[in-house]
Design a protein around this motif. Structure first.
Motif, PDB file in Angstrom:
ATOM      1  N   LEU A 186      10.385  -9.108  -2.842  1.00  0.00           N
ATOM      2  CA  LEU A 186      10.352  -7.915  -1.989  1.00  0.00           C
ATOM      3  C   LEU A 186       9.253  -7.950  -0.944  1.00  0.00           C
ATOM      4  CD1 LEU A 186      10.946  -5.050  -4.603  1.00  0.00           C
ATOM      5  CD2 LEU A 186      12.644  -6.353  -3.284  1.00  0.00           C
ATOM      6  N   GLY A 187       8.274  -8.816  -1.116  1.00  0.00           N
ATOM      7  CA  GLY A 187       7.137  -8.798  -0.202  1.00  0.00           C
ATOM      8  C   GLY A 187       6.374  -7.494  -0.335  1.00  0.00           C
ATOM      9  N   GLU A 188       5.860  -7.008   0.776  1.00  0.00           N
ATOM     10  CA  GLU A 188       5.083  -5.760   0.769  1.00  0.00           C
ATOM     11  C   GLU A 188       5.822  -4.636   1.494  1.00  0.00           C
ATOM     12  OE1 GLU A 188       1.217  -6.520   2.338  1.00  0.00           O
ATOM     13  OE2 GLU A 188       0.585  -7.728   0.627  1.00  0.00           O
ATOM     14  N   THR A 189       7.131  -4.805   1.708  1.00  0.00           N
ATOM     15  CA  THR A 189       7.866  -3.843   2.522  1.00  0.00           C
ATOM     16  C   THR A 189       8.410  -2.671   1.725  1.00  0.00           C
ATOM     17  OG1 THR A 189       9.919  -5.092   2.215  1.00  0.00           O
ATOM     18  CG2 THR A 189       8.531  -5.676   4.116  1.00  0.00           C
ATOM     19  N   ALA A 190       8.558  -2.820   0.415  1.00  0.00           N
ATOM     20  CA  ALA A 190       9.228  -1.780  -0.376  1.00  0.00           C
ATOM     21  C   ALA A 190       8.269  -0.732  -0.911  1.00  0.00           C
ATOM     22  CB  ALA A 190       9.982  -2.414  -1.542  1.00  0.00           C
ATOM     23  N   GLY A 191       6.962  -0.971  -0.803  1.00  0.00           N
ATOM     24  CA  GLY A 191       5.982  -0.050  -1.372  1.00  0.00           C
ATOM     25  C   GLY A 191       4.859  -0.830  -2.001  1.00  0.00           C
ATOM     26  N   CYS A 192       4.247  -0.258  -3.023  1.00  0.00           N
ATOM     27  CA  CYS A 192       3.069  -0.855  -3.644  1.00  0.00           C
ATOM     28  C   CYS A 192       3.384  -1.277  -5.071  1.00  0.00           C
ATOM     29  CB  CYS A 192       1.914   0.146  -3.632  1.00  0.00           C
ATOM     30  SG  CYS A 192       0.438  -0.437  -4.480  1.00  0.00           S
ATOM     31  N   VAL A 193       3.056  -2.522  -5.403  1.00  0.00           N
ATOM     32  CA  VAL A 193       3.115  -3.015  -6.776  1.00  0.00           C
ATOM     33  C   VAL A 193       1.679  -3.153  -7.267  1.00  0.00           C
ATOM     34  CG1 VAL A 193       3.777  -4.921  -8.289  1.00  0.00           C
ATOM     35  CG2 VAL A 193       5.277  -4.236  -6.393  1.00  0.00           C
ATOM     36  N   LEU A 194       1.369  -2.497  -8.365  1.00  0.00           N
ATOM     37  CA  LEU A 194       0.018  -2.498  -8.923  1.00  0.00           C
ATOM     38  C   LEU A 194       0.064  -3.091 -10.322  1.00  0.00           C
ATOM     39  CD1 LEU A 194      -2.931  -1.460  -8.321  1.00  0.00           C
ATOM     40  CD2 LEU A 194      -2.311   0.553  -9.688  1.00  0.00           C
ATOM     41  N   ALA A 195      -0.518  -4.274 -10.489  1.00  0.00           N
ATOM     42  CA  ALA A 195      -0.676  -4.846 -11.821  1.00  0.00           C
ATOM     43  C   ALA A 195      -2.012  -4.366 -12.369  1.00  0.00           C
ATOM     44  CB  ALA A 195      -0.629  -6.367 -11.760  1.00  0.00           C
ATOM     45  N   VAL A 196      -1.988  -3.763 -13.548  1.00  0.00           N
ATOM     46  CA  VAL A 196      -3.187  -3.152 -14.117  1.00  0.00           C
ATOM     47  C   VAL A 196      -3.563  -3.873 -15.402  1.00  0.00           C
ATOM     48  CG1 VAL A 196      -4.266  -1.018 -14.910  1.00  0.00           C
ATOM     49  CG2 VAL A 196      -2.470  -0.929 -13.163  1.00  0.00           C
ATOM     50  N   GLY A 197      -4.722  -4.500 -15.392  1.00  0.00           N
ATOM     51  CA  GLY A 197      -5.246  -5.119 -16.602  1.00  0.00           C
ATOM     52  C   GLY A 197      -5.889  -4.064 -17.476  1.00  0.00           C
ATOM     53  N   THR A 198      -5.377  -3.909 -18.698  1.00  0.00           N
ATOM     54  CA  THR A 198      -5.779  -2.789 -19.556  1.00  0.00           C
ATOM     55  C   THR A 198      -6.416  -3.312 -20.842  1.00  0.00           C
ATOM     56  OG1 THR A 198      -3.634  -2.645 -20.699  1.00  0.00           O
ATOM     57  CG2 THR A 198      -3.860  -1.448 -18.629  1.00  0.00           C
ATOM     58  N   PRO A 199      -7.733  -3.372 -20.915  1.00  0.00           N
ATOM     59  CA  PRO A 199      -8.404  -3.893 -22.110  1.00  0.00           C
ATOM     60  C   PRO A 199      -8.300  -2.939 -23.298  1.00  0.00           C
ATOM     61  CG  PRO A 199      -9.891  -3.750 -20.206  1.00  0.00           C
ATOM     62  CD  PRO A 199      -8.671  -2.968 -19.880  1.00  0.00           C
ATOM     63  N   ALA A 200      -8.590  -3.476 -24.452  1.00  0.00           N
ATOM     64  CA  ALA A 200      -8.958  -2.686 -25.630  1.00  0.00           C
ATOM     65  C   ALA A 200      -7.926  -1.646 -26.024  1.00  0.00           C
ATOM     66  CB  ALA A 200     -10.312  -2.008 -25.392  1.00  0.00           C
ATOM     67  N   GLU A 201      -6.654  -2.042 -26.031  1.00  0.00           N
ATOM     68  CA  GLU A 201      -5.644  -1.107 -26.533  1.00  0.00           C
ATOM     69  C   GLU A 201      -5.790  -0.894 -28.028  1.00  0.00           C
ATOM     70  OE1 GLU A 201      -1.959   0.178 -28.415  1.00  0.00           O
ATOM     71  OE2 GLU A 201      -2.883  -1.795 -28.606  1.00  0.00           O
ATOM     72  N   GLU A 202      -6.253  -1.932 -28.731  1.00  0.00           N
ATOM     73  CA  GLU A 202      -6.361  -1.852 -30.187  1.00  0.00           C
ATOM     74  C   GLU A 202      -7.594  -1.047 -30.600  1.00  0.00           C
ATOM     75  OE1 GLU A 202      -4.171  -2.638 -32.196  1.00  0.00           O
ATOM     76  OE2 GLU A 202      -2.898  -4.108 -31.199  1.00  0.00           O
ATOM     77  N   ARG A 258       0.835  -1.193   0.000  1.00  0.00           N
ATOM     78  CA  ARG A 258       0.000   0.000   0.000  1.00  0.00           C
ATOM     79  C   ARG A 258       0.875   1.251   0.000  1.00  0.00           C
ATOM     80  NH1 ARG A 258      -5.100  -1.095   0.759  1.00  0.00           N
ATOM     81  NH2 ARG A 258      -5.568   1.094   1.098  1.00  0.00           N
ATOM     82  N   GLY A 259       0.249   2.373  -0.312  1.00  0.00           N
ATOM     83  CA  GLY A 259       0.914   3.661  -0.189  1.00  0.00           C
ATOM     84  C   GLY A 259       1.960   3.899  -1.250  1.00  0.00           C
ATOM     85  N   ARG A 260       2.879   4.816  -0.946  1.00  0.00           N
ATOM     86  CA  ARG A 260       3.947   5.189  -1.848  1.00  0.00           C
ATOM     87  C   ARG A 260       5.275   4.771  -1.229  1.00  0.00           C
ATOM     88  NH1 ARG A 260       1.489   9.418  -5.080  1.00  0.00           N
ATOM     89  NH2 ARG A 260       3.407   9.632  -6.288  1.00  0.00           N
ATOM     90  N   PRO A 261       6.291   4.517  -2.057  1.00  0.00           N
ATOM     91  CA  PRO A 261       6.275   4.572  -3.519  1.00  0.00           C
ATOM     92  C   PRO A 261       5.401   3.474  -4.111  1.00  0.00           C
ATOM     93  CG  PRO A 261       8.316   3.601  -2.769  1.00  0.00           C
ATOM     94  CD  PRO A 261       7.612   4.077  -1.538  1.00  0.00           C
ATOM     95  N   MET A 267      12.771   1.265  -4.661  1.00  0.00           N
ATOM     96  CA  MET A 267      13.835   1.261  -3.661  1.00  0.00           C
ATOM     97  C   MET A 267      14.827   2.406  -3.784  1.00  0.00           C
ATOM     98  SD  MET A 267      14.458  -2.876  -3.889  1.00  0.00           S
ATOM     99  CE  MET A 267      15.637  -2.951  -2.545  1.00  0.00           C
ATOM    100  N   ASP A 268      14.738   3.166  -4.858  1.00  0.00           N
ATOM    101  CA  ASP A 268      15.727   4.223  -5.104  1.00  0.00           C
ATOM    102  C   ASP A 268      15.010   5.564  -5.193  1.00  0.00           C
ATOM    103  OD1 ASP A 268      17.700   5.936  -5.991  1.00  0.00           O
ATOM    104  OD2 ASP A 268      18.552   4.512  -7.423  1.00  0.00           O
ATOM    105  N   ALA A 269      15.010   6.318  -4.096  1.00  0.00           N
ATOM    106  CA  ALA A 269      14.304   7.598  -4.060  1.00  0.00           C
ATOM    107  C   ALA A 269      14.890   8.587  -5.054  1.00  0.00           C
ATOM    108  CB  ALA A 269      14.345   8.187  -2.645  1.00  0.00           C
ATOM    109  N   SER A 270      16.200   8.564  -5.238  1.00  0.00           N
ATOM    110  CA  SER A 270      16.814   9.525  -6.168  1.00  0.00           C
ATOM    111  C   SER A 270      16.388   9.236  -7.605  1.00  0.00           C
ATOM    112  CB  SER A 270      18.337   9.486  -6.052  1.00  0.00           C
ATOM    113  OG  SER A 270      18.852   8.226  -6.462  1.00  0.00           O
ATOM    114  N   LEU A 271      16.223   7.966  -7.925  1.00  0.00           N
ATOM    115  CA  LEU A 271      15.744   7.617  -9.268  1.00  0.00           C
ATOM    116  C   LEU A 271      14.327   8.148  -9.476  1.00  0.00           C
ATOM    117  CD1 LEU A 271      16.228   5.967 -11.929  1.00  0.00           C
ATOM    118  CD2 LEU A 271      15.009   4.103 -10.788  1.00  0.00           C
TER     119      LEU A 271
END
Length: 404
Positions: free
Chosen positions: A118-134, A77-80, A377-381
């Motif tokens: 990484l588990g859930e300690t580094a921030g949030c990973v969001l997989a987004v299913g995106t229909p109908a690109e074509e 959850r949350g940021r990054p 994991m890299d705030a400067s990036l």
């Protein structure tokens, strides 16, 4: 803690995790390839992908942005926060001739590896299913619904015939232009008729002349969708559909204004009445995050695949990833699965199920996972990516991938 190409302990673990999943990811890619589904109807693909994420412990939300085949799957959850974009629609009559089966499987593999390592300690990973690109614009609707509002980067790759660090993707929209005239018999009372089809044909002539002086990457392509009902009736109604492309959003705005002005002028000259209206969602031009694209390329090099900048002057099409890239730093590199022809062909569909495609899938999933870990994991990036994004604007990548 920061992850870099030089100090790549976490990256090695992510690549190893993806490698262990290679057979399973290839099975997903082949299953999508063998069962193509089209815009906004990708029910089995969405169920399969979201089901894999649900089993791994992601929190899945279905029906995102009002689309039954769109979903998000969240770990942490949350940021990054970083979003991995999964495309899975196919082309009618051609199946996965754009390789979206590989995009979906690679995004899935990257998301699963990130949660495993990484588990859930580094921030949030969001997989987004995106229909109908074509042509449907699922990412446009998701962006407008706020799916990417709390995300620091959006990552995906696209299979192609080139291996390029970024995608030269143009802005694109379609317009409907309809002329209203007056029916009459072409010989019995021809002076009482106002030929709407003649007006539409004249618009084609004007736009052909306009096309000769358009800037590079600007383009108009039209078709007649309604042109009359019988040869012995002066057409009282005629309608055309026009696809407009331009290198940047502002250039597309200018092109739309020119088409509107041309239609109004033809209507005035022919005594018809004209309606000009947008017929599709608009795809923005792609604004590449060079900071993140360079990082992806460095990670992909671990698999022996080298990316180069796109060849000058080549525009590959348009994609709804552009609308995401206006909101957050985004990448859309091309990785070649064949060196011949182009996508949107039967040959490319076959290539999307080839041994080379499998190798590209595994390599790209690993590079996506590593790039996502960098973001988390890299705030400067993240700071550099956001700083460059704020200054990117119209100088972004220009124009290939989706409604290509």
């Amino acid at each position: 803690m920061s992850l870099s190409v030089e100090d790549d302990v976490v990256g090695a673990r992510l690549r190893a995790d993806v490698a262990q999943r290679a057979d399973a990811l290839w099975e997903v890619a082949l299953a999508l390839h063998e069962d193509p589904e089209y815009a906004f109807a990708e029910h089995r693909a969405a169920a399969r992908l979201s089901g894999e994420l649900d089993k791994a412990g992601f929190v899945v939300e279905h029906g995102v942005a009002g689309m039954s085949t769109a979903f998000t799957a969240r770990s942490g959850r949350g940021r990054p926060a970083v979003a991995l974009l999964l495309e899975y629609d196919a082309l009618p009559g051609l199946g996965h001739a754009c390789g979206h089966n590989l995009i979906a499987a690679a995004g899935l593999g990257a998301a699963l590896a990130l949660r495993s390592v990484l588990g859930e300690t580094a921030g949030c990973v969001l997989a987004v299913g995106t229909p109908a690109e074509e042509g449907g614009g699922g990412k446009v609707l998701e962006a407008e619904a706020g799916v990417f509002d709390d995300v620091d980067a959006a990552l995906m790759f696209h299979p192609g015939v080139y291996s390029w660090t970024r995608a030269p993707l143009t802005a694109q929209v379609q317009y409907r232009v309809a002329f209203h005239g007056r029916a009459a018999h072409p010989t019995g009372n021809p002076t009482e008729g106002i030929d709407a089809l003649a007006a539409l044909i004249e618009l084609f002539n004007v736009l052909t002349s306009l096309g000769r002086r358009l800037p590079e990457a600007s383009h108009i392509q039209g078709i007649i969708t309604r042109g009359g009902t019988a040869t012995n009736i002066v057409p009282e109604y005629a309608e055309g559909r026009f696809g407009l492309r331009a290198a940047t959003n502002s250039a597309l705005d200018a092109l739309v204004a020119q088409v509107r002005a041309a239609a109004d002028g033809v209507a005035l000259a022919t005594g018809t009445r004209v309606e000009t209206e947008r017929a599709t969602l608009r795809y923005d031009h792609f604004n590449d995050s060079d900071v993140l694209s360079e990082r992806f390329a460095a990670h992909l090099a671990h698999a022996g695949i080298d990316l180069t900048p796109p060849r000058p002057g080549i525009q590959l099409g348009s994609s709804d990833i552009g609308n995401v890239s206006t909101r957050v730093p985004a990448i859309h590199p091309f990785v070649a699965i064949t060196d011949e022809g182009s996508d949107h062909t039967p040959e490319f569909a076959a290539a999307a199920a080839s041994p080379r495609a499998r190798a590209v899938l595994v390599a790209s999933a690993g590079a996506l996972a590593c790039t996502a870990a960098d973001v988390l994991m890299d705030a400067s990036l993240r700071e550099r990516a956001w700083a460059r994004h704020g200054g990117g604007g119209e100088s972004g990548g220009g124009g290939g991938g989706g409604d290509r």
